[in-house]
Design a protein around this motif. Structure first.
Motif, mmCIF file in Angstrom:
data_model
loop_
_atom_site.group_PDB
_atom_site.id
_atom_site.type_symbol
_atom_site.label_atom_id
_atom_site.label_comp_id
_atom_site.label_asym_id
_atom_site.label_seq_id
_atom_site.Cartn_x
_atom_site.Cartn_y
_atom_site.Cartn_z
ATOM 1 N N GLN A 163 0.856 -1.176 0.000
ATOM 2 C CA GLN A 163 0.000 0.000 0.000
ATOM 3 C C GLN A 163 0.897 1.232 0.000
ATOM 4 O O GLN A 163 1.973 1.234 0.599
ATOM 5 C CB GLN A 163 -0.910 0.034 1.221
ATOM 6 C CG GLN A 163 -1.973 -1.039 1.243
ATOM 7 C CD GLN A 163 -3.044 -0.740 2.277
ATOM 8 O OE1 GLN A 163 -3.751 0.263 2.196
ATOM 9 N NE2 GLN A 163 -3.161 -1.622 3.257
ATOM 10 N N ASP A 215 -4.303 0.448 -4.593
ATOM 11 C CA ASP A 215 -3.755 0.509 -3.241
ATOM 12 C C ASP A 215 -2.876 1.747 -3.027
ATOM 13 O O ASP A 215 -2.136 1.828 -2.053
ATOM 14 C CB ASP A 215 -2.946 -0.761 -2.947
ATOM 15 C CG ASP A 215 -3.841 -1.994 -2.870
ATOM 16 O OD1 ASP A 215 -4.953 -1.870 -2.326
ATOM 17 O OD2 ASP A 215 -3.432 -3.056 -3.371
ATOM 18 N N ALA A 254 -4.034 0.841 8.188
ATOM 19 C CA ALA A 254 -3.096 0.026 7.396
ATOM 20 C C ALA A 254 -1.951 -0.508 8.237
ATOM 21 O O ALA A 254 -1.133 -1.290 7.752
ATOM 22 C CB ALA A 254 -2.550 0.844 6.232
#
Length: 268
Positions: A65, A101, A129
């Motif tokens: 990410q 992402d 995250a």
């Protein structure tokens, strides 16, 4: 803070990329790394070296990410000059980070309040995250970090900021004149940036020398937002000779860069 000085732009890029990869391991990224991503010319070589590491099987960002440092207000994220599109072109398509992402702050909304709410949500998304393992940074010629201009609160969070006149002048080369450069942005705050596991800042060229010196050897001050790196336990600055030209403690930095191999554990 570690200060690493290289002779060439290629060396800067390789050293910076190595420190990103080492930071991902050191901060437990595993197979799902979370990267903080900077735009601008300084980190382009770094991203190229990360792509080389992917090609050689030393890295994999297919499950990563990415969180952008900042975004302009008033430019749709599909616009070629938005930072989202810039990062898609310069990072996602280079290192294999999935576009879906890549997270960027929201710069388009029906009200200021909606952008402010989205900025708060951005910090929460980073936390959800698991936090940023390695944050890649550049530095502005006025010492800004992200778009945290001089005078920014040292513990600030992601928020709206007005761009300094110097920053708009520096960025005017990308637009059809300074009148087309946005006046405001959404940027990760200095407090947000400091929460990343490792910070890797890349600076090249004589135009960055004054800001680099203030960041590394000046006082901790809002007048040089990048000086907050002095507070971080794992900050790495990778510089070329021109960017390092103003450093007074250059000899020590070079000695320290040798690592622990020559450390004497016993007095002879």
């Amino acid at each position: 803070m570690r200060v690493l000085i290289a002779q060439t732009a290629q060396d800067v890029a390789k050293i910076a990329a190595d420190n990103v990869l080492e930071g991902l391991v050191a901060h437990g990224a595993g197979t799902t790394p979370v990267l903080g991503l900077a735009t601008g010319s300084s980190p382009l070589g770094l991203y190229g070296e990360l792509a080389r590491a992917v090609k050689e099987g030393r890295a994999d960002f297919s499950r990563a990410q990415g969180f952008a440092l900042d975004e302009y207000i008033g430019i749709p994220d599909t616009h070629e000059l938005s930072y989202r599109q810039t990062l898609i072109n310069e990072v996602c398509q280079v290192i294999g980070l999935p576009e879906q992402d890549l997270h960027t702050p929201q710069g388009i909304a029906d009200s200021v309040q909606a952008i402010e709410a989205a900025a708060r949500d951005y910090d929460q998304a980073i936390a959800t995250a698991g936090g940023i393992h390695v944050q890649i940074l550049g530095i502005g010629s006025n010492g800004h970090l992200g778009f945290n201009e001089p005078g920014s609160a040292l513990r600030s969070r992601t928020r709206i900021k007005r761009l300094a006149a110097k920053t708009r002048q520096d960025n005017a080369r990308f637009f059809d004149g300074i009148e087309h450069v946005p006046t405001h942005c959404v940027t990760q705050g200095l407090g947000t940036i400091l929460e990343a596991g490792r910070l890797v800042l890349v600076a090249t060229g004589a135009g960055k020398a004054e800001a680099v010196t203030a960041c590394v050897e000046g006082p901790l001050t809002a007048s040089c937002p990048a000086s907050v790196l002095q507070l971080h336990p794992d900050a790495v600055l990778v510089l070329d000779e021109e960017a390092a030209a103003g450093l007074k403690l250059r000899e020590y930095y070079d000695d320290a860069a040798a690592g622990l191999s020559d450390m004497q554990l016993r007095v002879q």
